[in-house]
Design an enzyme around this catalytic site. Structure first.
Site, mmCIF file in Angstrom:
data_model
loop_
_atom_site.group_PDB
_atom_site.id
_atom_site.type_symbol
_atom_site.label_atom_id
_atom_site.label_comp_id
_atom_site.label_asym_id
_atom_site.label_seq_id
_atom_site.Cartn_x
_atom_site.Cartn_y
_atom_site.Cartn_z
ATOM 1 N NE ARG A 1 37.334 39.978 40.733
ATOM 2 C CZ ARG A 1 37.485 41.105 39.933
ATOM 3 N NH1 ARG A 1 36.640 41.724 39.221
ATOM 4 N NH2 ARG A 1 38.718 41.429 39.830
ATOM 5 C CB SER B 1 42.247 40.107 44.521
ATOM 6 O OG SER B 1 42.957 40.976 43.060
ATOM 7 C CD GLU C 1 38.362 38.451 43.834
ATOM 8 O OE1 GLU C 1 38.687 39.513 43.532
ATOM 9 O OE2 GLU C 1 38.737 37.516 42.883
HETATM 10 N N1 EPU Z 1 47.539 49.619 45.131
HETATM 11 C C1 EPU Z 1 48.525 49.920 46.127
HETATM 12 N N2 EPU Z 1 49.395 49.183 46.568
HETATM 13 C C2 EPU Z 1 49.258 47.889 46.022
HETATM 14 C C3 EPU Z 1 48.333 47.312 45.284
HETATM 15 C C4 EPU Z 1 47.578 48.505 44.670
HETATM 16 O O1 EPU Z 1 48.751 51.037 46.314
HETATM 17 O O2 EPU Z 1 49.972 46.771 46.699
HETATM 18 C C5 EPU Z 1 46.830 50.631 44.642
HETATM 19 C C6 EPU Z 1 47.200 51.483 43.409
HETATM 20 O O3 EPU Z 1 46.604 52.825 43.788
HETATM 21 C C7 EPU Z 1 46.643 51.063 42.303
HETATM 22 C C8 EPU Z 1 45.519 50.575 42.683
HETATM 23 O O4 EPU Z 1 45.769 50.144 44.035
HETATM 24 O O5 EPU Z 1 46.522 52.244 41.330
HETATM 25 C C9 EPU Z 1 44.871 49.415 41.713
HETATM 26 O O6 EPU Z 1 45.661 48.351 41.674
HETATM 27 P P1 EPU Z 1 45.812 47.469 40.508
HETATM 28 O O7 EPU Z 1 45.593 48.244 39.099
HETATM 29 O O8 EPU Z 1 46.680 46.467 40.751
HETATM 30 O O9 EPU Z 1 44.342 46.677 40.550
HETATM 31 P P2 EPU Z 1 43.504 45.978 42.162
HETATM 32 O O10 EPU Z 1 42.457 46.938 42.251
HETATM 33 O O11 EPU Z 1 44.724 46.046 43.224
HETATM 34 C C10 EPU Z 1 41.664 44.778 40.633
HETATM 35 C C11 EPU Z 1 41.180 43.213 40.721
HETATM 36 C C12 EPU Z 1 42.346 42.455 39.835
HETATM 37 C C13 EPU Z 1 42.437 42.902 38.538
HETATM 38 C C14 EPU Z 1 42.988 44.304 38.629
HETATM 39 C C15 EPU Z 1 43.211 44.922 37.493
HETATM 40 C C16 EPU Z 1 39.585 43.330 42.521
HETATM 41 C C17 EPU Z 1 39.616 42.568 44.022
HETATM 42 N N3 EPU Z 1 40.940 42.789 41.671
HETATM 43 O O12 EPU Z 1 42.965 44.707 41.382
HETATM 44 O O13 EPU Z 1 41.753 40.991 39.831
HETATM 45 O O14 EPU Z 1 43.652 42.249 37.832
HETATM 46 O O15 EPU Z 1 42.060 45.130 39.236
HETATM 47 O O16 EPU Z 1 42.036 45.111 36.608
HETATM 48 O O17 EPU Z 1 38.998 43.838 41.946
HETATM 49 C C18 EPU Z 1 41.512 39.011 41.197
HETATM 50 O O18 EPU Z 1 40.342 39.384 41.019
HETATM 51 O O19 EPU Z 1 41.877 38.050 41.401
HETATM 52 C C19 EPU Z 1 42.204 40.029 40.312
HETATM 53 C C20 EPU Z 1 43.670 39.762 40.033
#
Ligand code: EPU
Length: 338
Positions: free
Chosen positions: A163, A235, A331
């Site tokens: 990012r 995010s 972010e």
């Molecule tokens: N999780 C929770 N609770 C929540 C959200 C997430 O427990 O409310 C945990 C779960 O364990 C899940 C893990 O977080 O397995 C990962 O969650 P998710 O797959 O939704 O991904 P994220 O890490 O929350 C990142 C990116 C997103 C991207 C997704 C999918 C960042 C800051 N965000 O989110 O990017 O769409 O992965 O690849 O790296 C963005 O940057 O705006 C964005 C949406």
């Protein structure tokens, strides 16, 4: 085209009704370069604003907003196993993904439905479902706002990381990106390792580029709020990186802590999980809230101000720090004084 005293409501995905002193939109690179050379005073306090999908205005912007509208796509070169494509900074990101997938060019499919414009993609090295745009970017063309000089940045000169890029660091606010050059594969290898992607794609049939796109869109729509309906900027925080010693210590207190070990050796935690454990998921303070299905996404329920969303984010940072000793980093870019 110059517009004075303009509302930025439709130029930021939080839907905040802030104003800018003026906005200048450019369709052509030449016009933009000339404008920057001839209006150095107006460029003193300026802000490049594309889709506004990663920005939180905490007050009106007293300066010049520069908005790219160049939206042409060109096939620069076609070889047997790859193509080179260029896209204007003002093109909607997902239109580019849709088009490349429809032609069978692989590389961007996991980044389907990411909001924003092409010009914003390299700035924060957009990433989703196991892909980062840096892996498909060959070079970035931009104009220096200081003197109107056009410059091209190779992939390594962009200094991409999670990012992040040079456009958020040393050259923050200094360049208007006009065009991005991508190298995409005509013999794509699909990347289906992230989370529930494999499972989701099986609902659509065979493993193809088109079905990866469908699966990603389906997961995104089930988890993330549509900015056209509910103001948000995806995010709000980055996922934090930690070392092995920290994981060990945290695991003692929080055995269920999800830990993501990357091939590079780095260890990432899920900020969404940390926020959820602090009880924030689905909570709201006035019209500023935390999404009920993804705690990493802050939302505007209607009439929240940027300041209110920022204050909520501070509360969240504080409670995550108190509980886990981890400092969440935003972010989303904050514009204005908090
Ligand atoms: N999780 C929770 N609770 C929540 C959200 C997430 O427990 O409310 C945990 C779960 O364990 C899940 C893990 O977080 O397995 C990962 O969650 P998710 O797959 O939704 O991904 P994220 O890490 O929350 C990142 C990116 C997103 C991207 C997704 C999918 C960042 C800051 N965000 O989110 O990017 O769409 O992965 O690849 O790296 C963005 O940057 O705006 C964005 C949406």
């Amino acid at each position: 085209m110059i517009t004075e005293n303009i509302s930025l409501k439709k130029y930021n995905t939080f839907g905040l009704n802030v104003r800018a002193d003026r906005m200048v939109s450019f369709k052509g690179e030449e016009n933009a370069a000339r404008f920057f050379r001839q209006n150095r005073d107006l460029m003193q306090n300026s802000l490049v604003l594309g889709g506004g999908s990663n920005i939180l205005f905490v007050q009106d912007f007293h300066g010049t907003v520069i908005h790219p509208v160049m939206d042409e796509i060109a096939l620069e070169e076609k070889k047997s196993d790859y193509v080179r494509i260029s896209a204007g900074a003002g093109l909607e990101w997902d239109r580019l993904v849709e088009m490349t997938v429809s032609y069978g060019f692989g590389g961007l499919e996991n980044l389907s439905l990411v909001p924003g414009l092409v010009g914003g993609a390299p700035v924060q090295n957009i990433g989703a479902y196991g892909a980062e745009v840096k892996d498909c970017i060959e070079k970035v063309r931009a104009i220096d706002l200081n003197d109107g000089e056009v410059r091209e940045f190779t992939n390594s000169e962009c200094r991409f990381s999670y990012r992040d890029s040079i456009f958020k660091q040393d050259f923050k606010g200094r360049f208007l990106i006009t065009k991005v050059f991508f190298r995409l594969s005509t013999k794509p290898r699909l990347s289906l390792e992230y989370g529930m992607l494999k499972e989701e794609i099986s609902k659509f049939g065979s493993n193809s580029l088109g079905n990866v796109r469908k699966a990603v869109i389906s997961i995104r729509q089930s988890k993330l709020p549509d900015p056209a309906v509910t103001g948000n900027a995806g995010s709000f925080f980055k996922n934090p990186f930690v070392d092995e010693a920290a994981v060990k210590e945290l695991k003692l207190k929080f055995p269920k802590l999800p830990v993501f070990r990357e091939p590079s050796g780095t260890i990432k935690l899920a900020a969404g999980w940390l926020i959820e454990q602090c009880g924030w998921k689905g909570k709201r303070i006035g019209d500023a809230g935390v999404h009920e299905r993804q705690a990493l996404v802050l939302i505007n329920h209607g009439n929240a101000s940027g300041k209110e969303i920022w204050l909520l984010s501070e509360e969240i940072r504080k409670s995550v720090y108190d509980k886990f000793g981890i400092n969440l980093v935003r972010e989303v870019e904050i514009v204005g004084t908090t």
